[in-house]
Design an enzyme around this catalytic site. Structure first.
Site, PDB file in Angstrom:
ATOM      1  CG  ASP A  22      -1.677   1.063   1.510  1.00  0.00           C
ATOM      2  OD1 ASP A  22      -1.608   2.104   0.196  1.00  0.00           O
ATOM      3  OD2 ASP A  22      -2.450   1.413   2.433  1.00  0.00           O
ATOM      4  CD  GLU A  82      34.872  12.235  -5.537  1.00  0.00           C
ATOM      5  OE1 GLU A  82      35.552  12.503  -4.769  1.00  0.00           O
ATOM      6  OE2 GLU A  82      35.023  12.749  -6.738  1.00  0.00           O
ATOM      7  CD  GLU A 131      32.975  15.472   1.087  1.00  0.00           C
ATOM      8  OE1 GLU A 131      34.278  15.422   0.553  1.00  0.00           O
ATOM      9  OE2 GLU A 131      32.222  16.406   1.038  1.00  0.00           O
ATOM     10  CD  GLU A 153      36.907  15.144   2.610  1.00  0.00           C
ATOM     11  OE1 GLU A 153      37.370  16.224   2.828  1.00  0.00           O
ATOM     12  OE2 GLU A 153      37.024  14.822   1.140  1.00  0.00           O
ATOM     13  CD  GLU A 163      35.562  11.827  -0.711  1.00  0.00           C
ATOM     14  OE1 GLU A 163      35.611  12.767  -0.342  1.00  0.00           O
ATOM     15  OE2 GLU A 163      35.761  11.324  -1.793  1.00  0.00           O
ATOM     16  CG  HIS A 208      32.637  16.165  -5.563  1.00  0.00           C
ATOM     17  ND1 HIS A 208      33.997  16.325  -4.930  1.00  0.00           N
ATOM     18  CD2 HIS A 208      32.201  16.969  -4.640  1.00  0.00           C
ATOM     19  CE1 HIS A 208      34.115  17.297  -4.129  1.00  0.00           C
ATOM     20  NE2 HIS A 208      32.906  17.761  -3.974  1.00  0.00           N
ATOM     21  NE  ARG A 257      39.496  20.434  -4.733  1.00  0.00           N
ATOM     22  CZ  ARG A 257      40.402  20.040  -5.722  1.00  0.00           C
ATOM     23  NH1 ARG A 257      41.080  20.853  -6.504  1.00  0.00           N
ATOM     24  NH2 ARG A 257      40.754  18.624  -5.755  1.00  0.00           N
ATOM     25  CD  GLU A 260      35.170  16.359  -8.464  1.00  0.00           C
ATOM     26  OE1 GLU A 260      35.933  17.204  -8.860  1.00  0.00           O
ATOM     27  OE2 GLU A 260      35.420  15.494  -7.714  1.00  0.00           O
ATOM     28  NE  ARG A 277      34.763  20.935  -6.704  1.00  0.00           N
ATOM     29  CZ  ARG A 277      35.658  20.211  -5.730  1.00  0.00           C
ATOM     30  NH1 ARG A 277      36.107  19.097  -6.153  1.00  0.00           N
ATOM     31  NH2 ARG A 277      35.654  20.442  -4.548  1.00  0.00           N
TER      32      ARG A 277
HETATM   33  N1  GLN Z   1      33.397  18.729   1.484  1.00  0.00           N
HETATM   34  C1  GLN Z   1      33.463  19.441   0.118  1.00  0.00           C
HETATM   35  C2  GLN Z   1      32.253  19.555  -0.524  1.00  0.00           C
HETATM   36  O1  GLN Z   1      31.360  20.328   0.357  1.00  0.00           O
HETATM   37  C3  GLN Z   1      34.350  18.737  -0.983  1.00  0.00           C
HETATM   38  C4  GLN Z   1      35.727  18.481  -0.403  1.00  0.00           C
HETATM   39  C5  GLN Z   1      36.655  17.711  -1.170  1.00  0.00           C
HETATM   40  O2  GLN Z   1      36.250  16.606  -1.423  1.00  0.00           O
HETATM   41  N2  GLN Z   1      37.587  18.011  -1.781  1.00  0.00           N
HETATM   42  O3  GLN Z   1      32.117  19.617  -1.473  1.00  0.00           O
HETATM   43 MG    MG Z   2      35.862  14.915  -0.398  1.00  0.00          MG
HETATM   44 MG    MG Z   3      36.956  12.655  -3.412  1.00  0.00          MG
HETATM   45 MG    MG Z   4      35.739  14.736  -5.777  1.00  0.00          MG
END
Ligand code: GLN
Ligand code: MG
Ligand code: MG
Ligand code: MG
Length: 435
Positions: A50, A129, A131, A186, A193, A242, A313, A330, A332
């Site tokens: 259900d 990836e 975290e 991390e 991670e 990521h 980044r 990637e 992010r």
């Molecule tokens: N923690 C970071 C984020 O918020 C990433 C850090 C890393 O993996 N270099 O995306």
């Molecule tokens: Mg990381």
């Molecule tokens: Mg990583």
């Molecule tokens: Mg990465």
């Protein structure tokens, strides 16, 4: 994996119960459990449930749904995850009583996106990836706001107090067929991670769900609370997820082109521009919570700009230096509260649209956008409401989810925003009581 193999494995391992898992619209794993005596009904796809109270599912009038187990996802559950009990699991697709795939089933939505890709000759490969943080629990077993350690990036035990837990998670994941890669402490205190080898689109989404289940349960065995909340603590890095993406055609990486100066194919450039072009709407799917937007702020390694780069980044997309079969990009921005099925489906649709429309990729971003303010670089949405407004206007992401799931998702998220806005927080009392 065929029926005979499964029936034998169940006997050999003395399995007593079978978990039938699926994912709701918001990305939470749900399950119903049946005794092993029901195995024939399970394999004949006769188990019904259900669905009326499941987020994004149907109304009271049409609430019975069928579970179709995907035999490839059969796994004996390591007993440590289920209090020593002997359990097996399947991940299921959801079908209506009329025998149609249910339009609100995220797994079917992803399958449709993958079919779009394979119709164009592409095989999607993904490496996520995720975290997470480990928090201490109170005497009743609920999470506290205290982290379990004060260790930072790549620190070792005894400062890193999650090391044996992490190792145990990796060992348990191997029993689910994960090919493990690196695992590490991390940047933020209490943050971790764990990486595994890239896989197909569907396996990746299934694995993200299995990963969360394993992480939460193993952490609980160590008396810790694992959280995938994107930004549990202000002033510390948040948790991202990521997603590394590549397309393969005839077993060759379609993002790699020997003859180009940067060795990136036209296909790669089109796909990436598709993702960038739909980035703002995509964010509603890849960063679907109120809290998601507290991570997407300058200065914490999380992206803020709709741009691409090789090492920067602050950009939503980064292209690692690896070329040949490992050529990939990637994304992010996603965080682990994303429904992995929907997030991957939406990313694929956006990228394929870029290929079909031959969107041109803008120039590489070399500035650190955490520090440079620039009017010509669009930013990611700064809150859930803003993201939802972009989502509402995006026909490509609407096609990716299909009208039904798209509408339901927006309704759910608008309610979430409304509810949040009705809250008066401690921050406000501190700030305004004396004004
Ligand atoms: N923690 C970071 C984020 O918020 C990433 C850090 C890393 O993996 N270099 O995306
Ligand atoms: Mg990381
Ligand atoms: Mg990583
Ligand atoms: Mg990465």
């Amino acid at each position: 994996m065929n029926r005979e193999y499964i029936v034998n494995a169940i006997k050999e391992e003395n399995v007593e119960f079978i978990r039938l898992e699926f994912t709701d619209l918001l990305g939470d794993t749900k399950n119903v459990e049946v005794p092993v005596s029901e195995i024939d009904a399970v394999l004949e796809k006769k188990v019904m449930f259900d669905s009326s109270s499941i987020v994004g599912f149907t109304s009271i009038e049409a609430s019975d749904m069928n579970l179709h187990p995907d035999l490839e996802t059969f796994n004996i559950v390591p007993p440590a995850l289920e209090g020593g009990e002997s359990v097996a699991r399947f991940i299921c697709d959801i079908y209506t009583p009329e025998g149609e795939p249910f339009k609100g089933d995220p797994r079917s939505i992803l399958k449709r996106a993958l079919k779009e890709a394979s119709d164009l000759g592409y095989d999607v490969k993904l490496g996520p990836e995720p975290e997470f943080f480990l928090f201490q629990k109170d005497e009743r077993g609920y999470h506290t706001n205290e982290l379990n350690d004060r260790a930072g990036y790549f620190d070792t035990s005894p400062f890193d107090r999650g090391e044996t837990c992490r190792r145990n998670i990796a060992k348990t994941l191997q029993k689910f067929g994960f090919v493990m890669e690196a695992s590490h402490k991390e940047v933020a205190n209490g943050q971790h991670e764990i990486n595994w080898r890239f896989d197909s689109g569907l396996n990746t989404a299934d694995k993200i769900q299995t990963f969360k289940y394993v992480v939460r349960n193993i952490a609980a065995n160590y008396n810790m609370h694992a959280t995938f909340m994107p930004k549990p603590l202000s002033g510390q890095n948040g948790s991202g997820m990521h997603i590394n993406i590549s397309l393969f055609k005839d077993n060759k990486n379609a993002f790699f082109d020997e003859n180009k100066e940067d060795k990136l194919s036209e296909t790669a450039r089109y796909f990436i521009s598709g993702v960038l072009k739909h980035a703002k709407a995509l964010t509603a799917i890849t960063n679907p919570t109120i809290n998601s937007y507290k991570r997407l702020v300058p200065g914490y390694e999380a992206p803020v700009s709709v741009a691409w780069s090789h090492s920067n980044r602050s950009c939503m997309i980064r292209i690692p230096a690896t070329r040949g079969q490992g050529t990939r990009f990637e994304v992010r921005s996603p965080d682990p509260t994303a429904n992995p099925y929907l997030a991957i489906a939406a990313l694929i649709y956006a990228g394929l649209y870029g290929i079909k429309e031959q969107y041109e990729l803008g120039p590489v971003e070399t500035r650190n956008l955490f520090e440079v303010e620039s009017d010509d670089v669009p930013t990611l949405p700064t809150n859930l409401k803003e993201a939802i407004e972009f989502l509402k206007k995006d026909n490509v992401i609407s096609d990716a989810l299909g009208k039904y799931a798209f509408q339901k998702f927006i309704e759910e998220k608008e309610d979430e925003w409304l509810d949040y806005n009705l809250q008066v927080t401690e921050w406000e009392r501190k700030k305004y009581m004396s004004r």
